[in-house]
Write a protein that holds these residues in place. Structure first.
Motif, PDB file in Angstrom:
ATOM      1  N   ASP A  48       4.494  10.219  -6.869  1.00  0.00           N
ATOM      2  CA  ASP A  48       5.510  10.569  -7.853  1.00  0.00           C
ATOM      3  C   ASP A  48       4.868  10.929  -9.200  1.00  0.00           C
ATOM      4  O   ASP A  48       5.223  11.923  -9.825  1.00  0.00           O
ATOM      5  N   GLU A  49       3.898  10.121  -9.624  1.00  0.00           N
ATOM      6  CA  GLU A  49       3.213  10.389 -10.898  1.00  0.00           C
ATOM      7  C   GLU A  49       2.434  11.699 -10.845  1.00  0.00           C
ATOM      8  O   GLU A  49       2.438  12.485 -11.796  1.00  0.00           O
ATOM      9  N   LEU A  50       1.777  11.963  -9.717  1.00  0.00           N
ATOM     10  CA  LEU A  50       1.025  13.207  -9.570  1.00  0.00           C
ATOM     11  C   LEU A  50       1.946  14.419  -9.603  1.00  0.00           C
ATOM     12  O   LEU A  50       1.637  15.425 -10.240  1.00  0.00           O
TER      13      LEU A  50
ATOM     14  N   GLY B 286       0.820  -1.203   0.000  1.00  0.00           N
ATOM     15  CA  GLY B 286       0.000   0.000   0.000  1.00  0.00           C
ATOM     16  C   GLY B 286       0.856   1.256   0.000  1.00  0.00           C
ATOM     17  O   GLY B 286       0.577   2.221  -0.714  1.00  0.00           O
ATOM     18  N   LYS B 287       1.915   1.249   0.800  1.00  0.00           N
ATOM     19  CA  LYS B 287       2.825   2.394   0.844  1.00  0.00           C
ATOM     20  C   LYS B 287       3.513   2.583  -0.498  1.00  0.00           C
ATOM     21  O   LYS B 287       3.623   3.705  -1.000  1.00  0.00           O
ATOM     22  N   GLU B 288       3.975   1.489  -1.089  1.00  0.00           N
ATOM     23  CA  GLU B 288       4.636   1.572  -2.394  1.00  0.00           C
ATOM     24  C   GLU B 288       3.694   2.141  -3.458  1.00  0.00           C
ATOM     25  O   GLU B 288       4.101   2.943  -4.293  1.00  0.00           O
ATOM     26  N   ALA B 289       2.419   1.726  -3.401  1.00  0.00           N
ATOM     27  CA  ALA B 289       1.436   2.236  -4.356  1.00  0.00           C
ATOM     28  C   ALA B 289       1.230   3.740  -4.180  1.00  0.00           C
ATOM     29  O   ALA B 289       1.143   4.482  -5.162  1.00  0.00           O
ATOM     30  N   LEU B 290       1.167   4.192  -2.918  1.00  0.00           N
ATOM     31  CA  LEU B 290       0.988   5.624  -2.671  1.00  0.00           C
ATOM     32  C   LEU B 290       2.214   6.425  -3.098  1.00  0.00           C
ATOM     33  O   LEU B 290       2.085   7.519  -3.651  1.00  0.00           O
ATOM     34  N   VAL B 291       3.405   5.890  -2.842  1.00  0.00           N
ATOM     35  CA  VAL B 291       4.631   6.578  -3.254  1.00  0.00           C
ATOM     36  C   VAL B 291       4.665   6.692  -4.777  1.00  0.00           C
ATOM     37  O   VAL B 291       5.003   7.744  -5.324  1.00  0.00           O
TER      38      VAL B 291
ATOM     39  N   GLN C  98      -7.782  19.296  -8.151  1.00  0.00           N
ATOM     40  CA  GLN C  98      -7.944  17.935  -7.634  1.00  0.00           C
ATOM     41  C   GLN C  98      -6.599  17.232  -7.495  1.00  0.00           C
ATOM     42  O   GLN C  98      -6.367  16.517  -6.509  1.00  0.00           O
ATOM     43  N   ILE C  99      -5.709  17.441  -8.446  1.00  0.00           N
ATOM     44  CA  ILE C  99      -4.370  16.849  -8.382  1.00  0.00           C
ATOM     45  C   ILE C  99      -3.622  17.409  -7.179  1.00  0.00           C
ATOM     46  O   ILE C  99      -3.015  16.653  -6.405  1.00  0.00           O
ATOM     47  N   GLU C 100      -3.684  18.717  -6.985  1.00  0.00           N
ATOM     48  CA  GLU C 100      -2.995  19.340  -5.851  1.00  0.00           C
ATOM     49  C   GLU C 100      -3.563  18.854  -4.512  1.00  0.00           C
ATOM     50  O   GLU C 100      -2.817  18.611  -3.571  1.00  0.00           O
ATOM     51  N   GLU C 101      -4.887  18.696  -4.439  1.00  0.00           N
ATOM     52  CA  GLU C 101      -5.515  18.202  -3.214  1.00  0.00           C
ATOM     53  C   GLU C 101      -5.050  16.786  -2.904  1.00  0.00           C
ATOM     54  O   GLU C 101      -4.789  16.439  -1.748  1.00  0.00           O
ATOM     55  N   ARG C 102      -4.957  15.960  -3.929  1.00  0.00           N
ATOM     56  CA  ARG C 102      -4.525  14.564  -3.730  1.00  0.00           C
ATOM     57  C   ARG C 102      -3.070  14.524  -3.263  1.00  0.00           C
ATOM     58  O   ARG C 102      -2.711  13.735  -2.395  1.00  0.00           O
ATOM     59  N   ILE C 103      -2.230  15.386  -3.843  1.00  0.00           N
ATOM     60  CA  ILE C 103      -0.827  15.451  -3.434  1.00  0.00           C
ATOM     61  C   ILE C 103      -0.733  15.804  -1.953  1.00  0.00           C
ATOM     62  O   ILE C 103       0.018  15.181  -1.199  1.00  0.00           O
ATOM     63  N   VAL C 104      -1.495  16.792  -1.524  1.00  0.00           N
ATOM     64  CA  VAL C 104      -1.479  17.210  -0.117  1.00  0.00           C
ATOM     65  C   VAL C 104      -1.986  16.076   0.777  1.00  0.00           C
ATOM     66  O   VAL C 104      -1.420  15.821   1.844  1.00  0.00           O
ATOM     67  N   PHE C 105      -3.015  15.376   0.337  1.00  0.00           N
ATOM     68  CA  PHE C 105      -3.575  14.289   1.120  1.00  0.00           C
ATOM     69  C   PHE C 105      -2.569  13.157   1.329  1.00  0.00           C
ATOM     70  O   PHE C 105      -2.426  12.633   2.413  1.00  0.00           O
TER      71      PHE C 105
END
Length: 67
Positions: free
Chosen positions: A21-23, A12-17, A59-66
């Motif tokens: 990175d993609e975002l 799960g951590k690897e997927a979020l990292v 939305q991209i910026e919000e996801r990055i912050v989250f």
């Protein structure tokens, strides 16, 4: 303010990292380019393309912050 703590698996951590990175690289740059292009051709009376590009960027910026 202490950040929230979440339990997650290594996968799960690897997927979020990977998502972060993609975002931060590809998707953020693509969104910025869409906003710039929409500004070039924007009528500002009918600016739905511009509004959609700005909303996508937000939305991209919000996801990055989250993450």
């Amino acid at each position: 303010m202490e950040p929230n703590k979440y339990l997650m698996t290594k996968m799960g951590k690897e997927a979020l990292v990977k998502e972060l990175d993609e975002l931060q690289t590809k998707k953020r740059e693509d969104a910025l380019q869409r906003v710039k292009n929409a500004r070039k051709f924007c009528d500002f009376r009918e600016d739905s393309e511009y509004e959609a590009a700005v909303e996508s960027q937000a939305q991209i910026e919000e996801r990055i912050v989250f993450i």
